[in-house]
Each structure stands twice: as C-alpha cells, then as structure tokens.
Motif scaffolding. Structure first.
Motif, short mmCIF file in Angstrom:
data_model
loop_
_atom_site.label_atom_id
_atom_site.label_comp_id
_atom_site.label_asym_id
_atom_site.label_seq_id
_atom_site.Cartn_x
_atom_site.Cartn_y
_atom_site.Cartn_z
N LEU A 115 -4.20 27.29 61.50
CA LEU A 115 -3.58 25.98 61.35
C LEU A 115 -4.29 24.92 62.20
CD1 LEU A 115 0.25 26.88 61.51
CD2 LEU A 115 -1.17 26.54 59.47
N SER A 116 -4.77 25.29 63.36
CA SER A 116 -5.29 24.33 64.33
C SER A 116 -6.76 23.97 64.08
CB SER A 116 -5.17 24.89 65.74
OG SER A 116 -5.86 24.08 66.66
N PRO A 117 -7.07 22.67 64.07
CA PRO A 117 -8.48 22.28 63.97
C PRO A 117 -9.28 22.61 65.22
CG PRO A 117 -7.09 20.35 64.35
CD PRO A 117 -6.16 21.51 64.12
N PHE B 139 -6.17 19.57 56.36
CA PHE B 139 -4.84 20.13 56.59
C PHE B 139 -4.48 21.11 55.48
CE2 PHE B 139 -0.25 20.13 55.93
CZ PHE B 139 0.26 20.27 57.21
N GLU B 140 -4.76 20.74 54.25
CA GLU B 140 -4.45 21.63 53.12
C GLU B 140 -5.19 22.95 53.23
OE1 GLU B 140 -4.59 21.69 48.19
OE2 GLU B 140 -5.48 20.02 49.31
N ASN B 141 -6.45 22.91 53.61
CA ASN B 141 -7.22 24.14 53.72
C ASN B 141 -6.79 24.98 54.92
OD1 ASN B 141 -8.68 23.58 51.44
ND2 ASN B 141 -10.61 23.13 52.49
N ARG B 142 -6.50 24.33 56.04
CA ARG B 142 -6.10 25.07 57.23
C ARG B 142 -4.73 25.74 57.07
NH1 ARG B 142 -5.12 21.62 60.88
NH2 ARG B 142 -5.94 19.66 60.03
N THR B 143 -3.89 25.15 56.25
CA THR B 143 -2.57 25.74 56.00
C THR B 143 -2.58 26.69 54.80
OG1 THR B 143 -1.92 23.82 54.67
CG2 THR B 143 -1.33 23.79 57.01
N ARG B 144 -3.72 26.84 54.17
CA ARG B 144 -3.80 27.67 52.96
C ARG B 144 -3.38 29.12 53.23
NH1 ARG B 144 -6.45 26.67 48.35
NH2 ARG B 144 -7.69 25.04 49.37
N ILE B 145 -3.83 29.69 54.34
CA ILE B 145 -3.49 31.08 54.62
C ILE B 145 -1.99 31.26 54.74
CG2 ILE B 145 -3.74 30.86 57.14
CD1 ILE B 145 -4.81 33.74 57.15
#
Length: 439
Positions: A247-249, A262-268
């Motif tokens: 989640l964290s950049p 944000f969309e990609n980091r929350t994908r998992i």
C-alpha cells in the motif's frame, strides 16, 4: 436425592467436544435489548453473525509454535494457545482474533509463529486451529483468524530473544528455523530492510507471478479457515507487513501492475479480498486491519496517511469487507510515533465520520491503549442507533467514535476485563457455570 447419571451430565455439555464442559456464554448481557444496557454490551450484527458484546481480543503474536521446518507441527498452535485463548473465551469476550497466521511458510514474522499453509484438513496446522475453535465456541465466544504475510519483516527472532541479546529486534538465521534467503517484499535490496545491521534481513523483490501466487495462498488459507469453523476472517494489512508494504509508496517501488498509483498499490488488497470472498460463505464477515497512517510527516514527500486510509475505506463495500480494524504505524523505522490515550482512536473516529457522511455503513473498530471500561463504553455508545437517531447524536456532538473496541495487552494484564467492565458499568451479565460462585 438421586444423583444425575453420566448421560444426564453429558446432555448439558457442549456437543462439539470429545470431553465434558458445560456450554457457557459468559459476558452476555442479561437484557441485551434493554435501552439502558450500554452499547458496549449490546449485540453487534455483522452479516449473519451476531457477537454477544462489542469487546474483541485483538490478534497478539505469542511466538509459541514449533519452529523446526522439518516437523509436521511447524506453525501449529499448541496447548499454550488453548490455555491462553481458551481462558479469554471463558472470561466473556465477544470475539477472539487469533494471532497473525501466515498463508505461506516465509510469511511468518518469526519461526515460532502460527501458520496455515499446509494443505488439507489432516495437517497439524489445521487440526490445532480447529481444536482452539471448538473450545472457544463451547464458551460462547466467536473466533476469527487473521491471515497474514510478514513480507520484509519476516524471519525475525521472538522479541524476548532479541531483548536478551540487548537488541530491540534480531533476525532469525537458518539455525533458528529462519529463511534468510527467502524474505520477500514488494521491492528488494539492502535499502528495503526494515532496519540496518542484524535486526532484519534485506528482502528480495517478489515477481509478478509470485504476488499472484500469494493472493491464491490467502484464498487457500481462507477456505481451510471456513472448514475449521472460524466465524470470520481478518486480512492483515497493517504494521508494516506485506499488504501494508504494498500500500505504501515508501516501501512499494514497483513498476508493474502492483506499483505506482494508488490503484496499483492497492491492487493486491483488492485481489486478496476478492479471492477470499469467492471461497467463503456470503454470510461470513470479512475484516481488514490497516495502519491508518505511517506517521512519516515531513520524512517523505509521499506516504500512506489518513487521507489514503479514508480513500481506501470508501471502497470497502465493493471489496466485500464489512469491518475496518484501525491501527497505525509499523512500516518504517523513521516513523514519528508518540502513543497517547487517543492516538489511534482519533484515526478510527475520523474514518468513521467520513464514511458515515457519505452513507457508508462499514463498521469501525478502535484499538490502542484502551484499558478502562468507562472510556471503552463511551467510544461505542450509540453506535447501534438507527440512522435518524445517529444523525441527532452527530448534531449534538456526541457521535460514537467506533462500533467495537479491540484490546490486546490489557487482556494479558487482566484476562477477566469483561467481568470488571460489566461491574463498573452496572451491567448484569451471564457467567460460566464453573466460575459462578466467584463472580
């Protein structure tokens, strides 16, 4: 007077156990629907599950499982966990959440952590979990499992081992059952180790295919959890473990579909929740624990903060997540965190206020430094009101800050906290038959 026969005694026992114990239900309010009963001791309905009160045991790692990777008992709960968790069930809690349970062997925080990666219902991991589930149910409590992957914080020694060595943390090598060459994260390299020196191993970066396999591992463990009889499942997305790292950049520097925006980091997280919902009953609640902020203000130009958490929280109904367990921190050594009485309660309250203002009903759990019954009761008071009365309360400035409270260390200090809370609040509750003469 005729003495009861063994069959008569057994008839009042709990049907799910091979030995005798009365079917207890400690901690339930005698008049749960009475308006004068504090919300803390009123039922909480989540999908088709009902908790007898709003007091939950937050997951706590006990570092007490077998660590030998060649043993069939590796990662399996033990008699220690029966004593520890069974005692809390006996003492009246509404819900127990079992400690972080790894969905893959390299997902344990320490070699002595709980796991559910062995396949089938004949595994020692499954049988040990089911044993705990059955006993907790016999005492009238509900029980959840927190499914987790430690990511870059894996293969660490139990905290007391580190303390005995004069350190805060200490990495576990192969001799201690660790896996130094298979510690993983969304990004890899020495700079991605949680801390320099000998505290944590540097992770290697997961391939896209490995991330996808991790998602499947969460689903497999969830399916086994249903078979073991768990009442609900919590996804661990907090405290710097793998989901939090994605989640964290700050810790996610990937350039594939799991990194960047944000969309990609929350994908998992979206994929894990979807995979779990696909294998559990529609009636089963799904919880999520997050770190609402990394406490990195002024340290990084971009990090996971309360605004990120509010944005995520507003998507939870679409993910099939019913309850947000709000914690904080744990993802970076440079966090500026000064715990005080309301430091996480304020975060939970802010998220709850924001989502209620847009008509969202996701339940919110408050955790962190909750020790006193009166304070705990005030946090949730009125959270069971209908929308009209809740709106009136908000106008009056007395809106509830959470829908349930989660306690961890306080239960280690005071296992019978629920009974003391009931006495403090003047609530008449049921008690286990074996304890009735003492309470």
């Amino acid at each position: 007077m005729t003495s009861p026969t063994s069959s008569q005694i057994g008839a009042i026992g709990y049907d799910g156990l091979p030995y005798f114990t009365p079917a207890n239900n400690g901690g339930a309010a005698a008049e749960p629907e009475n308006p004068s009963t504090p919300t803390l001791f009123r039922p909480l309905h989540i999908r088709q599950l009902t908790l007898k009160n709003r007091i939950m045991v937050a997951p706590m790692c006990m570092y007490s499982c077998q660590s030998d990777p060649s043993s069939p008992f590796v990662g399996a709960l033990t008699d220690y966990h029966i004593a520890h968790l069974g005692n809390l069930a006996l003492k009246g809690v509404g819900l127990i959440i079992i400690e972080a349970t790894a969905v893959q062997a390299n997902g344990r925080i320490s070699p002595n952590d709980s796991g559910l990666w062995q396949e089938g219902t004949d595994s020692e991991q499954f049988k040990a979990l089911k044993r705990v589930v059955d006993f907790v149910h016999s005492q009238g409590a509900k029980i959840a499992i927190q499914l987790a992957h430690a990511g870059r914080k894996a293969s660490s020694m139990p905290p007391w081992v580190a303390q005995e060595a004069g350190k805060r943390s200490l990495r576990a090598g192969e001799a201690a059952g660790g896996w130094p060459h298979d510690v993983v994260g969304p990004s890899g390299g020495e700079e991605q180790a949680w801390a320099p020196g000998d505290s944590f191993w540097p992770p290697r970066e997961l391939s896209t295919a490995e991330v996808e396999e991790t998602v499947k591992a969460f689903a497999r463990s969830a399916e086994l959890s249903v078979k073991a009889g768990f009442d609900l499942i919590e996804i661990h997305g907090a405290h710097g473990y793998l989901v939090n790292q994605f989640l964290s950049p700050v810790t996610n520097k990937r350039t594939d579909k799991y990194g960047g925006t944000f969309e990609n980091r929350t994908r998992i997280l979206r994929e894990i929740s979807g995979a779990i919902r696909a294998v559990i009953p529609e009636s089963m609640p799904l919880f999520l624990r997050i770190s609402a902020t990394e406490w990195l203000d002024g340290k990084f130009p971009e990090f996971w903060d309360i605004e990120s958490s509010i944005k995520l929280a507003k998507t939870l109904p679409d993910l099939g997540i019913d309850f947000l367990d709000v914690s904080s921190g744990g993802n970076h050594k440079d966090q500026t965190l000064e715990p005080h009485t309301n430091y996480q309660i304020d975060l939970a309250a802010q998220i709850r206020k924001e989502i209620r203002e847009v008509g969202q009903k996701t339940l919110i759990g408050a955790v962190g430094l909750i020790t006193e019954a009166t304070a705990a009761s005030q946090l949730v008071q009125g959270s069971d009101l209908d929308e009209a009365h809740a709106a009136e309360s908000m106008v009056a400035g007395s809106a509830p800050r959470a829908d349930a409270v989660l306690l961890a260390r306080q239960f280690l200090r005071q296992a019978d906290w629920v009974y003391h809370a009931a006495k403090t609040l003047g609530v008449q509750i049921t008690v286990p038959k074996q304890l009735g003469r003492a309470i």
